[in-house]
Design a protein around this motif. Sequence first.
Motif, PDB file in Angstrom:
ATOM      1  N   GLN A 160       6.003   8.898 -13.376  1.00  0.00           N
ATOM      2  CA  GLN A 160       7.067   7.965 -13.701  1.00  0.00           C
ATOM      3  C   GLN A 160       8.031   7.787 -12.528  1.00  0.00           C
ATOM      4  OE1 GLN A 160       6.059  10.506 -15.675  1.00  0.00           O
ATOM      5  NE2 GLN A 160       5.041   9.294 -17.252  1.00  0.00           N
ATOM      6  N   ASP A 161       8.315   8.884 -11.823  1.00  0.00           N
ATOM      7  CA  ASP A 161       9.209   8.802 -10.664  1.00  0.00           C
ATOM      8  C   ASP A 161       8.564   7.999  -9.529  1.00  0.00           C
ATOM      9  OD1 ASP A 161      11.250  10.213 -11.888  1.00  0.00           O
ATOM     10  OD2 ASP A 161      10.624  12.148 -11.040  1.00  0.00           O
ATOM     11  N   ILE A 162       7.253   8.175  -9.338  1.00  0.00           N
ATOM     12  CA  ILE A 162       6.546   7.414  -8.303  1.00  0.00           C
ATOM     13  C   ILE A 162       6.624   5.927  -8.625  1.00  0.00           C
ATOM     14  CG2 ILE A 162       4.281   6.934  -7.281  1.00  0.00           C
ATOM     15  CD1 ILE A 162       3.630   9.954  -7.787  1.00  0.00           C
ATOM     16  N   VAL A 163       6.309   5.572  -9.862  1.00  0.00           N
ATOM     17  CA  VAL A 163       6.322   4.165 -10.273  1.00  0.00           C
ATOM     18  C   VAL A 163       7.723   3.578 -10.131  1.00  0.00           C
ATOM     19  CG1 VAL A 163       6.029   2.607 -12.246  1.00  0.00           C
ATOM     20  CG2 VAL A 163       4.311   4.379 -11.785  1.00  0.00           C
ATOM     21  N   ARG A 164       8.729   4.294 -10.580  1.00  0.00           N
ATOM     22  CA  ARG A 164      10.115   3.822 -10.491  1.00  0.00           C
ATOM     23  C   ARG A 164      10.512   3.635  -9.030  1.00  0.00           C
ATOM     24  NH1 ARG A 164      12.780   7.973 -13.055  1.00  0.00           N
ATOM     25  NH2 ARG A 164      11.517   7.470 -14.593  1.00  0.00           N
ATOM     26  N   TRP A 165      10.153   4.606  -8.174  1.00  0.00           N
ATOM     27  CA  TRP A 165      10.494   4.536  -6.753  1.00  0.00           C
ATOM     28  C   TRP A 165       9.852   3.313  -6.104  1.00  0.00           C
ATOM     29  CZ3 TRP A 165       7.558   5.314  -2.186  1.00  0.00           C
ATOM     30  CH2 TRP A 165       8.329   5.418  -1.021  1.00  0.00           C
ATOM     31  N   VAL A 166       8.565   3.098  -6.364  1.00  0.00           N
ATOM     32  CA  VAL A 166       7.861   1.956  -5.762  1.00  0.00           C
ATOM     33  C   VAL A 166       8.446   0.644  -6.246  1.00  0.00           C
ATOM     34  CG1 VAL A 166       5.647   0.723  -5.696  1.00  0.00           C
ATOM     35  CG2 VAL A 166       5.716   3.203  -5.347  1.00  0.00           C
ATOM     36  N   VAL A 202       0.867  -1.184   0.000  1.00  0.00           N
ATOM     37  CA  VAL A 202       0.000   0.000   0.000  1.00  0.00           C
ATOM     38  C   VAL A 202       0.903   1.233   0.000  1.00  0.00           C
ATOM     39  CG1 VAL A 202      -1.799   1.272   1.217  1.00  0.00           C
ATOM     40  CG2 VAL A 202      -1.816  -1.238   1.253  1.00  0.00           C
ATOM     41  N   LEU A 203       0.722   2.086  -1.011  1.00  0.00           N
ATOM     42  CA  LEU A 203       1.474   3.340  -1.110  1.00  0.00           C
ATOM     43  C   LEU A 203       0.555   4.471  -0.681  1.00  0.00           C
ATOM     44  CD1 LEU A 203       3.996   4.928  -1.989  1.00  0.00           C
ATOM     45  CD2 LEU A 203       2.961   5.075  -4.271  1.00  0.00           C
ATOM     46  N   PRO A 255      -2.958  -3.698 -10.448  1.00  0.00           N
ATOM     47  CA  PRO A 255      -3.469  -4.180  -9.163  1.00  0.00           C
ATOM     48  C   PRO A 255      -2.395  -4.732  -8.218  1.00  0.00           C
ATOM     49  CG  PRO A 255      -3.708  -5.901 -10.773  1.00  0.00           C
ATOM     50  CD  PRO A 255      -3.064  -4.733 -11.480  1.00  0.00           C
ATOM     51  N   HIS A 256      -1.130  -4.481  -8.508  1.00  0.00           N
ATOM     52  CA  HIS A 256      -0.068  -5.059  -7.678  1.00  0.00           C
ATOM     53  C   HIS A 256       0.309  -4.183  -6.486  1.00  0.00           C
ATOM     54  CE1 HIS A 256       0.327  -8.291 -10.535  1.00  0.00           C
ATOM     55  NE2 HIS A 256       0.194  -7.378 -11.477  1.00  0.00           N
ATOM     56  N   VAL A 257      -0.152  -2.935  -6.489  1.00  0.00           N
ATOM     57  CA  VAL A 257       0.059  -2.009  -5.377  1.00  0.00           C
ATOM     58  C   VAL A 257      -1.232  -1.211  -5.209  1.00  0.00           C
ATOM     59  CG1 VAL A 257       1.412  -0.048  -4.510  1.00  0.00           C
ATOM     60  CG2 VAL A 257       2.515  -1.777  -5.946  1.00  0.00           C
ATOM     61  N   VAL A 317      -2.570   9.893  -9.308  1.00  0.00           N
ATOM     62  CA  VAL A 317      -3.666   9.164  -9.966  1.00  0.00           C
ATOM     63  C   VAL A 317      -3.122   8.378 -11.153  1.00  0.00           C
ATOM     64  CG1 VAL A 317      -5.817   9.413 -11.280  1.00  0.00           C
ATOM     65  CG2 VAL A 317      -5.462  10.760  -9.194  1.00  0.00           C
ATOM     66  N   GLN A 318      -2.264   9.011 -11.933  1.00  0.00           N
ATOM     67  CA  GLN A 318      -1.664   8.348 -13.092  1.00  0.00           C
ATOM     68  C   GLN A 318      -0.836   7.138 -12.636  1.00  0.00           C
ATOM     69  OE1 GLN A 318       0.731  10.995 -15.434  1.00  0.00           O
ATOM     70  NE2 GLN A 318       0.948   9.549 -17.119  1.00  0.00           N
ATOM     71  N   ALA A 319      -0.101   7.287 -11.556  1.00  0.00           N
ATOM     72  CA  ALA A 319       0.694   6.175 -11.020  1.00  0.00           C
ATOM     73  C   ALA A 319      -0.213   5.034 -10.558  1.00  0.00           C
ATOM     74  CB  ALA A 319       1.575   6.659  -9.867  1.00  0.00           C
ATOM     75  N   ALA A 320      -1.385   5.362 -10.024  1.00  0.00           N
ATOM     76  CA  ALA A 320      -2.333   4.316  -9.604  1.00  0.00           C
ATOM     77  C   ALA A 320      -2.706   3.448 -10.800  1.00  0.00           C
ATOM     78  CB  ALA A 320      -3.578   4.932  -8.979  1.00  0.00           C
ATOM     79  N   GLY A 321      -2.948   4.083 -11.934  1.00  0.00           N
ATOM     80  CA  GLY A 321      -3.294   3.337 -13.130  1.00  0.00           C
ATOM     81  C   GLY A 321      -2.171   2.430 -13.598  1.00  0.00           C
TER      82      GLY A 321
END
Length: 143
Positions: A134-140, A60-61, A88-90, A80-84
Motif C-alpha cells: 500500500q505504501d509503494i502504491v501510494r508513493w508512486v 517504470v518503478l 498496466p499504468h506503471v 509483487v503485490q504492488a505490481a498487481g
Amino acid sequence: MSDSLHLVCPHCQAVNRLPGARLDQQPNCGQCHQPLFTGHPVELTAATFGRHLDRNDIPVLVDFWAPWCGPCRMMAPAFVQAAGMLEPHVRLAKVDTEAEPALGAQYHIRSIPTLALFRGGREVARQSGAMTAQDIVRWVRSR
C-alpha cells in the motif's frame, strides 16, 4: 495519455506500439504473443535495463535489491503485490545489485532496498527502505 504507447515486452524485449485505449485490455506482445503485463515485476539486467527505461511510455518503478538483504527479501512480496495494483499504468522491475553491480553504481545506490521511479528514461523520484504494498502504491501515485 497519448493516442499510442510504446511498451517493452517483459519476455522478448520487443517494443510494441499499442493504442492507449487498449492499455487496460490485457494486451499481448506482437512478436512473442505473451502478455505485456503479468502482474509480476520484470527482472532487468544491464543488457535490458536501458531499453525498458528509454522505450516504455509508461513510468517504470525499479526495486534495487540484493539476495542477501533481509529487508529486500521482506519487501519482495509487497513489491509483487504492488505490481498487481499498479499495472498496466506503471511497469515494475527489479535489479539485483549483486548480479548487476554496474547498474547500482551508475544510479548511485547507497542502500537497499531502494525504489527509483523513472519517466521518459529519467529518474523522477527515489525512496530507500522497505515498504508495504500500500505504501509503494501510494508513493508512486503521489509522484
